[in-house]
Design a protein around this motif. Structure first.
Motif, PDB file in Angstrom:
ATOM      1  N   GLN A   1       0.838  -1.207   0.000  1.00  0.00           N
ATOM      2  CA  GLN A   1       0.000   0.000   0.000  1.00  0.00           C
ATOM      3  C   GLN A   1       0.868   1.250   0.000  1.00  0.00           C
ATOM      4  O   GLN A   1       0.635   2.191  -0.748  1.00  0.00           O
ATOM      5  CB  GLN A   1      -0.924  -0.011   1.223  1.00  0.00           C
ATOM      6  CG  GLN A   1      -1.893   1.172   1.186  1.00  0.00           C
ATOM      7  CD  GLN A   1      -2.877   1.146   2.337  1.00  0.00           C
ATOM      8  OE1 GLN A   1      -3.030   0.136   3.009  1.00  0.00           O
ATOM      9  NE2 GLN A   1      -3.534   2.267   2.565  1.00  0.00           N
TER      10      GLN A   1
ATOM     11  N   GLU B   1       0.882   3.881  -3.007  1.00  0.00           N
ATOM     12  CA  GLU B   1       0.434   5.253  -2.726  1.00  0.00           C
ATOM     13  C   GLU B   1       1.547   6.260  -2.996  1.00  0.00           C
ATOM     14  O   GLU B   1       1.309   7.339  -3.529  1.00  0.00           O
ATOM     15  CB  GLU B   1      -0.065   5.364  -1.281  1.00  0.00           C
ATOM     16  CG  GLU B   1      -1.392   4.642  -1.091  1.00  0.00           C
ATOM     17  CD  GLU B   1      -2.022   4.848   0.269  1.00  0.00           C
ATOM     18  OE1 GLU B   1      -3.120   4.301   0.481  1.00  0.00           O
ATOM     19  OE2 GLU B   1      -1.414   5.535   1.130  1.00  0.00           O
TER      20      GLU B   1
ATOM     21  N   LYS C   1     -16.710  -1.921  -1.940  1.00  0.00           N
ATOM     22  CA  LYS C   1     -16.307  -0.802  -1.086  1.00  0.00           C
ATOM     23  C   LYS C   1     -14.828  -0.451  -1.280  1.00  0.00           C
ATOM     24  O   LYS C   1     -14.460   0.723  -1.353  1.00  0.00           O
ATOM     25  CB  LYS C   1     -16.558  -1.203   0.373  1.00  0.00           C
ATOM     26  CG  LYS C   1     -16.754  -0.025   1.288  1.00  0.00           C
ATOM     27  CD  LYS C   1     -17.268  -0.500   2.633  1.00  0.00           C
ATOM     28  CE  LYS C   1     -17.010   0.583   3.663  1.00  0.00           C
ATOM     29  NZ  LYS C   1     -17.121   0.084   5.019  1.00  0.00           N
ATOM     30  N   ILE C   2     -14.003  -1.481  -1.404  1.00  0.00           N
ATOM     31  CA  ILE C   2     -12.560  -1.228  -1.481  1.00  0.00           C
ATOM     32  C   ILE C   2     -12.208  -0.419  -2.738  1.00  0.00           C
ATOM     33  O   ILE C   2     -11.328   0.454  -2.707  1.00  0.00           O
ATOM     34  CB  ILE C   2     -11.762  -2.550  -1.393  1.00  0.00           C
ATOM     35  CG1 ILE C   2     -10.300  -2.230  -1.160  1.00  0.00           C
ATOM     36  CG2 ILE C   2     -11.972  -3.430  -2.608  1.00  0.00           C
ATOM     37  CD1 ILE C   2      -9.481  -3.381  -0.658  1.00  0.00           C
ATOM     38  N   ASP C   3     -12.917  -0.688  -3.857  1.00  0.00           N
ATOM     39  CA  ASP C   3     -12.662   0.080  -5.084  1.00  0.00           C
ATOM     40  C   ASP C   3     -13.136   1.521  -4.919  1.00  0.00           C
ATOM     41  O   ASP C   3     -12.446   2.460  -5.322  1.00  0.00           O
ATOM     42  CB  ASP C   3     -13.380  -0.572  -6.270  1.00  0.00           C
ATOM     43  CG  ASP C   3     -12.776  -1.926  -6.638  1.00  0.00           C
ATOM     44  OD1 ASP C   3     -11.536  -2.063  -6.551  1.00  0.00           O
ATOM     45  OD2 ASP C   3     -13.531  -2.832  -7.012  1.00  0.00           O
ATOM     46  N   LEU C   4     -14.312   1.680  -4.340  1.00  0.00           N
ATOM     47  CA  LEU C   4     -14.850   3.041  -4.166  1.00  0.00           C
ATOM     48  C   LEU C   4     -13.959   3.842  -3.214  1.00  0.00           C
ATOM     49  O   LEU C   4     -13.714   5.029  -3.430  1.00  0.00           O
ATOM     50  CB  LEU C   4     -16.291   2.972  -3.654  1.00  0.00           C
ATOM     51  CG  LEU C   4     -17.263   2.333  -4.670  1.00  0.00           C
ATOM     52  CD1 LEU C   4     -18.585   1.989  -4.008  1.00  0.00           C
ATOM     53  CD2 LEU C   4     -17.482   3.250  -5.866  1.00  0.00           C
ATOM     54  N   GLN C   5     -13.455   3.175  -2.189  1.00  0.00           N
ATOM     55  CA  GLN C   5     -12.547   3.864  -1.251  1.00  0.00           C
ATOM     56  C   GLN C   5     -11.252   4.266  -1.935  1.00  0.00           C
ATOM     57  O   GLN C   5     -10.719   5.350  -1.713  1.00  0.00           O
ATOM     58  CB  GLN C   5     -12.215   2.950  -0.059  1.00  0.00           C
ATOM     59  CG  GLN C   5     -13.309   2.931   0.971  1.00  0.00           C
ATOM     60  CD  GLN C   5     -13.063   1.880   2.051  1.00  0.00           C
ATOM     61  OE1 GLN C   5     -12.258   0.963   1.877  1.00  0.00           O
ATOM     62  NE2 GLN C   5     -13.770   2.002   3.148  1.00  0.00           N
ATOM     63  N   PHE C   6     -10.743   3.380  -2.783  1.00  0.00           N
ATOM     64  CA  PHE C   6      -9.503   3.691  -3.488  1.00  0.00           C
ATOM     65  C   PHE C   6      -9.714   4.901  -4.415  1.00  0.00           C
ATOM     66  O   PHE C   6      -8.885   5.807  -4.475  1.00  0.00           O
ATOM     67  CB  PHE C   6      -9.006   2.473  -4.291  1.00  0.00           C
ATOM     68  CG  PHE C   6      -7.766   2.770  -5.063  1.00  0.00           C
ATOM     69  CD1 PHE C   6      -6.540   2.862  -4.419  1.00  0.00           C
ATOM     70  CD2 PHE C   6      -7.824   3.030  -6.421  1.00  0.00           C
ATOM     71  CE1 PHE C   6      -5.391   3.200  -5.125  1.00  0.00           C
ATOM     72  CE2 PHE C   6      -6.690   3.357  -7.131  1.00  0.00           C
ATOM     73  CZ  PHE C   6      -5.470   3.448  -6.484  1.00  0.00           C
TER      74      PHE C   6
ATOM     75  N   GLU D   1     -11.874   7.202  -4.049  1.00  0.00           N
ATOM     76  CA  GLU D   1     -12.019   8.382  -3.196  1.00  0.00           C
ATOM     77  C   GLU D   1     -10.635   8.912  -2.802  1.00  0.00           C
ATOM     78  O   GLU D   1     -10.390  10.117  -2.809  1.00  0.00           O
ATOM     79  CB  GLU D   1     -12.820   8.003  -1.948  1.00  0.00           C
ATOM     80  CG  GLU D   1     -13.394   9.209  -1.238  1.00  0.00           C
ATOM     81  CD  GLU D   1     -14.200   8.794  -0.009  1.00  0.00           C
ATOM     82  OE1 GLU D   1     -14.700   7.649   0.034  1.00  0.00           O
ATOM     83  OE2 GLU D   1     -14.297   9.626   0.906  1.00  0.00           O
ATOM     84  N   TRP D   2      -9.736   7.997  -2.517  1.00  0.00           N
ATOM     85  CA  TRP D   2      -8.351   8.390  -2.173  1.00  0.00           C
ATOM     86  C   TRP D   2      -7.698   9.123  -3.352  1.00  0.00           C
ATOM     87  O   TRP D   2      -7.022  10.136  -3.167  1.00  0.00           O
ATOM     88  CB  TRP D   2      -7.540   7.143  -1.785  1.00  0.00           C
ATOM     89  CG  TRP D   2      -6.114   7.449  -1.448  1.00  0.00           C
ATOM     90  CD1 TRP D   2      -5.624   7.871  -0.249  1.00  0.00           C
ATOM     91  CD2 TRP D   2      -4.990   7.410  -2.358  1.00  0.00           C
ATOM     92  NE1 TRP D   2      -4.272   8.095  -0.338  1.00  0.00           N
ATOM     93  CE2 TRP D   2      -3.854   7.819  -1.624  1.00  0.00           C
ATOM     94  CE3 TRP D   2      -4.827   7.077  -3.700  1.00  0.00           C
ATOM     95  CZ2 TRP D   2      -2.579   7.889  -2.189  1.00  0.00           C
ATOM     96  CZ3 TRP D   2      -3.561   7.148  -4.261  1.00  0.00           C
ATOM     97  CH2 TRP D   2      -2.462   7.547  -3.518  1.00  0.00           C
TER      98      TRP D   2
ATOM     99  N   GLU E   1     -22.821   4.949  -7.920  1.00  0.00           N
ATOM    100  CA  GLU E   1     -21.994   5.149  -6.707  1.00  0.00           C
ATOM    101  C   GLU E   1     -20.998   6.282  -6.925  1.00  0.00           C
ATOM    102  O   GLU E   1     -20.788   7.111  -6.045  1.00  0.00           O
ATOM    103  CB  GLU E   1     -21.222   3.864  -6.359  1.00  0.00           C
ATOM    104  CG  GLU E   1     -22.073   2.732  -5.834  1.00  0.00           C
ATOM    105  CD  GLU E   1     -22.614   2.993  -4.428  1.00  0.00           C
ATOM    106  OE1 GLU E   1     -22.076   3.873  -3.736  1.00  0.00           O
ATOM    107  OE2 GLU E   1     -23.591   2.323  -4.062  1.00  0.00           O
TER     108      GLU E   1
ATOM    109  N   GLN F   1     -20.075  10.682  -5.268  1.00  0.00           N
ATOM    110  CA  GLN F   1     -18.804  11.302  -4.847  1.00  0.00           C
ATOM    111  C   GLN F   1     -18.347  12.413  -5.795  1.00  0.00           C
ATOM    112  O   GLN F   1     -17.628  13.306  -5.410  1.00  0.00           O
ATOM    113  CB  GLN F   1     -17.669  10.262  -4.867  1.00  0.00           C
ATOM    114  CG  GLN F   1     -17.718   9.204  -3.793  1.00  0.00           C
ATOM    115  CD  GLN F   1     -16.582   8.184  -3.986  1.00  0.00           C
ATOM    116  OE1 GLN F   1     -15.660   8.377  -4.768  1.00  0.00           O
ATOM    117  NE2 GLN F   1     -16.665   7.088  -3.258  1.00  0.00           N
TER     118      GLN F   1
END
Ligand SMILES: Nc1nc2c(ncn2[C@@H]2O[C@H](COP(=O)(O)OP(=O)(O)OP(=O)(O)O)[C@@H](O)[C@H]2O)c(=O)[nH]1
Ligand SMILES: [Mg+2]
Length: 202
Positions: free
Chosen positions: A93, A97, A121-126, A128-129, A162, A166
């Motif tokens: 990670q 990053e 969720k993990i894709d959407l969080q990524f 978002e990052w 989704e 955002q």
């Protein structure tokens, strides 16, 4: 644009080992096993340029491939593989990053999403990052050959929905299959159209 040559260039553990940032580059990221390495092979017409495996966690380093002696495709390790040890997950990670947020020559990141799955969720969080860090990206839905048109429309529409919670606008979205070469021309045309926008850093 035709891809005349595609060669492995270097594997790096950290950004300081990467090639000098004097050529434009395009990186592929997404969950482990989503098809990053396979997509690179499909785009370049090379079966084994990037190493692939049915077992997640195959790509472990930042891999640069030089295309037409003038730009790079970059294969990255995936995220979200539960079976890796905590220390390896943290190391990967940090490596990803660091690379994504500091690599000056990065033109676009292609975020690969498995078209067979509902939004994860993990894709959407990524994603978002990426937004928080103002890193430009496009989305590539993968493994189209494994899903029917109805399921594909359902999953991609849900994903877009989704994203629109955002973002004000949707990013560029591609549909691909490493098996039947869907999306190849579109992705290569997209890369070609941005190559001339690269400003070398002095
Ligand atoms: N049917 C089909 N299989 C695919 C496609 N893309 C990848 N695969 C298969 O999915 C598995 C994983 O592919 P990889 O390209 O290694 O995936 P990756 O994202 O690079 O995986 P890691 O390096 O482990 O993060 C392999 O068994 C591939 O053959 C596709 O478009 N269609
Ligand atoms: Mg890989």
């Amino acid at each position: 644009m035709s891809i005349k040559t595609a060669k492995f260039f270097i594997s790096s553990q950290k950004i300081s080992q990467c090639p000098k940032p004097i050529l434009p580059e395009y990186a592929f990221i997404g969950r482990s096993n989503v098809g990053k390495s396979s997509l690179i092979n499909m785009l370049t017409d090379h079966k084994d340029l990037a190493k692939t495996s049915s077992t997640p966690g195959k790509t472990k380093l930042i891999n640069h491939f030089i295309i037409n002696e003038s730009w790079y495709l970059v294969d990255l390790p995936g995220y979200g593989y539960a079976k890796l040890s905590k220390s390896i997950k943290e190391k990967w990670q940090k490596m990803i990053e660091d690379y994504l947020s500091h690599r000056e020559s990065l033109m676009t990141i292609f975020v690969l999403i498995d078209s067979r799955l509902e939004p994860q969720k993990i894709d959407l969080q990524f994603i978002e990052w990426l937004g928080v860090n103002q890193i430009p990206f496009s989305i590539v839905f993968t493994k189209l050959d494994k899903i029917n048109a109805k399921q594909l429309a359902e999953n991609t529409n849900k994903f877009k929905h989704e994203l629109l919670t955002q973002w004000e606008e949707l990013p560029t979205i591609f549909l691909s299959s490493a098996k039947n070469e869907a999306g190849k021309k579109e992705i290569i045309d997209y890369i070609e159209s941005s190559l001339s926008l690269f400003v070398p850093i002095k």
